[in-house]
Design an enzyme around this catalytic site. Structure first.
Site, PDB file in Angstrom:
ATOM      1  NE  ARG A 113      -1.948   1.445   3.789  1.00 50.54           N
ATOM      2  CZ  ARG A 113      -1.826   0.512   4.735  1.00 50.54           C
ATOM      3  NH1 ARG A 113      -1.984  -0.559   4.633  1.00 50.54           N
ATOM      4  NH2 ARG A 113      -0.892   0.670   5.769  1.00 50.54           N
ATOM      5  CB  SER A 114       3.907   2.403   2.216  1.00 48.76           C
ATOM      6  OG  SER A 114       2.707   2.344   3.271  1.00 48.76           O
ATOM      7  NE  ARG A 124      10.535  -4.598  22.055  1.00 48.44           N
ATOM      8  CZ  ARG A 124       9.501  -3.835  21.941  1.00 48.44           C
ATOM      9  NH1 ARG A 124       8.345  -4.501  23.038  1.00 48.44           N
ATOM     10  NH2 ARG A 124       9.351  -2.873  21.331  1.00 48.44           N
ATOM     11  CB  CYS A 163       7.783   3.291  24.152  1.00 51.20           C
ATOM     12  SG  CYS A 163       6.187   2.874  24.433  1.00 51.20           S
ATOM     13  N   GLY A 185       1.433   5.992  21.368  1.00 50.50           N
ATOM     14  CA  GLY A 185       1.777   4.581  21.453  1.00 50.50           C
ATOM     15  C   GLY A 185       0.997   3.615  20.563  1.00 50.50           C
ATOM     16  CG  HIS A 209       4.376   6.743  26.865  1.00 53.30           C
ATOM     17  ND1 HIS A 209       3.505   7.358  25.960  1.00 53.30           N
ATOM     18  CD2 HIS A 209       4.876   5.465  26.487  1.00 53.30           C
ATOM     19  CE1 HIS A 209       3.173   6.337  25.108  1.00 53.30           C
ATOM     20  NE2 HIS A 209       3.996   5.196  25.378  1.00 53.30           N
TER      21      HIS A 209
END
Length: 336
Positions: free
Chosen positions: A37-38, A98, A128, A159, A240
């Protein structure tokens, strides 16, 4: 030096572009990738028009040195081998890798040296909320080992990416006009509200976001630290905030903590209660550092401290941290 951004059209992808330009990152060529799409979208970088290429399983990454990826965990898992097979270093902003033992989870102010052992050519960018908290915890840990942390987060609409910010703006406008609000990015209307749920619930009734803070903090700090988090979505656009309670093995006086914060890399101490000086997201969106204030003794724990911290979720909580990882690896000769 040839750098790629995967997910260039998203909120973090756009922040990658701003951070690379701000820091005059040492590169000769930048290549942008996105979804079908991009693909074909034109994006300006340093006065040059770049065209987003479709991310495909091919040899487009053959000459890439560093790939900054922020296209979601599913995309990262699917394309990790395609991105790294020719030697590119993938610095991934998703949660996909992670907690993998053979993938470093890095916040440069805390554990930059972990970058030196990346056998899969993948380095993970932490969540984050974890990033800003561990930057704040490191100076305390150097004074006395931290045993426990209780934290309540106040997380901006950013976020949830560009769509989250847009939804908050649209809802606020609708309320002002007396119109019905539309809810899509969050569980409930966020405007004029607080939502005590970020991500989905797990079996222990903590959300995935709250469990990330527990697990990721231990991995980054190489510590047995325990973290109990309550993550809350609040109706602001960017940056945040966190209220943090820390229990250390030996007492740490607030004055000691303030001195440590004032000297720490990536930290700005804003703590002058008499003059109403403390960090607030309204004024700190777009800044690089983690801002700390309201440092004081925990009245419920003789070995406890409590403080307030604010940091831009899209910047230090995502794009900037990844770029700092890349800068460290170049400086140490890990990427040539």
């Amino acid at each position: 030096m040839k750098v790629a951004i995967v997910g260039a059209s998203g909120a973090v992808g756009q922040e990658f572009l701003r951070v690379l330009e701000e820091r005059n990152f040492p590169m000769d060529e930048l290549v942008l990738f996105g979804s079908k799409r991009s693909a074909g979208k034109k994006i300006m970088f340093k006065g040059q028009e770049l065209i987003v290429k479709e991310l495909l399983h091919n040899d487009d990454f053959k000459d890439i040195d560093i790939a900054l990826t922020s296209a979601g965990g599913g995309t990262s898992k699917e394309y990790a081998n395609t991105i790294t097979k020719h030697g590119a270093m993938m610095i991934d902003n998703s949660s996909a890798f992670r907690m993998d033992e053979d993938v470093p989870l890095v916040v440069p102010e805390v554990n930059a040296e972990d970058c030196k052992n990346a056998p899969r050519n993948i380095i993970a960018n932490p969540n984050c909320t974890t990033i800003q908290m561990v930057v704040a915890l490191k100076p305390i840990e150097q004074l006395s080992h931290i045993k426990r942390v209780h934290v309540s987060t106040y997380q901006a609409s950013s976020g949830a990416g560009a769509s989250g910010m847009q939804e908050l703006e649209d809802q606020t406008e609708a309320i002002v006009k007396g119109e019905d609000t539309k809810v899509d990015a969050f569980q409930y209307q966020l405007a004029m509200n607080l939502i005590p749920q970020v991500d989905v619930f797990t079996d222990n009734d903590y959300t995935k976001e709250e469990m990330k803070m527990f697990n990721e903090t231990r991995k980054i700090m190489h510590s047995d630290i325990s973290v109990s988090a309550m993550c809350v979505r609040v109706p602001i656009l960017r940056a945040h905030s966190e209220a943090v309670w820390v229990e250390t093995e030996a007492p740490v006086a607030p004055v000691q903590a303030k001195e440590a914060f004032a000297k720490a890399d990536g930290v700005v101490l804003m703590d002058d209660p008499a003059n109403k000086e403390y960090p607030m997201p309204l004024f700190l969106a777009g800044k690089d550092e983690v801002f700390i204030g309201r440092v004081r003794q925990d009245l419920a724990n003789p070995n406890g401290l409590t403080f307030w911290c604010v940091s831009d979720q899209i910047k230090k909580g995502a794009a900037l941290n990844a770029v700092q990882i890349a800068e460290y690896m170049i400086k140490e000769g890990l990427i040539k």
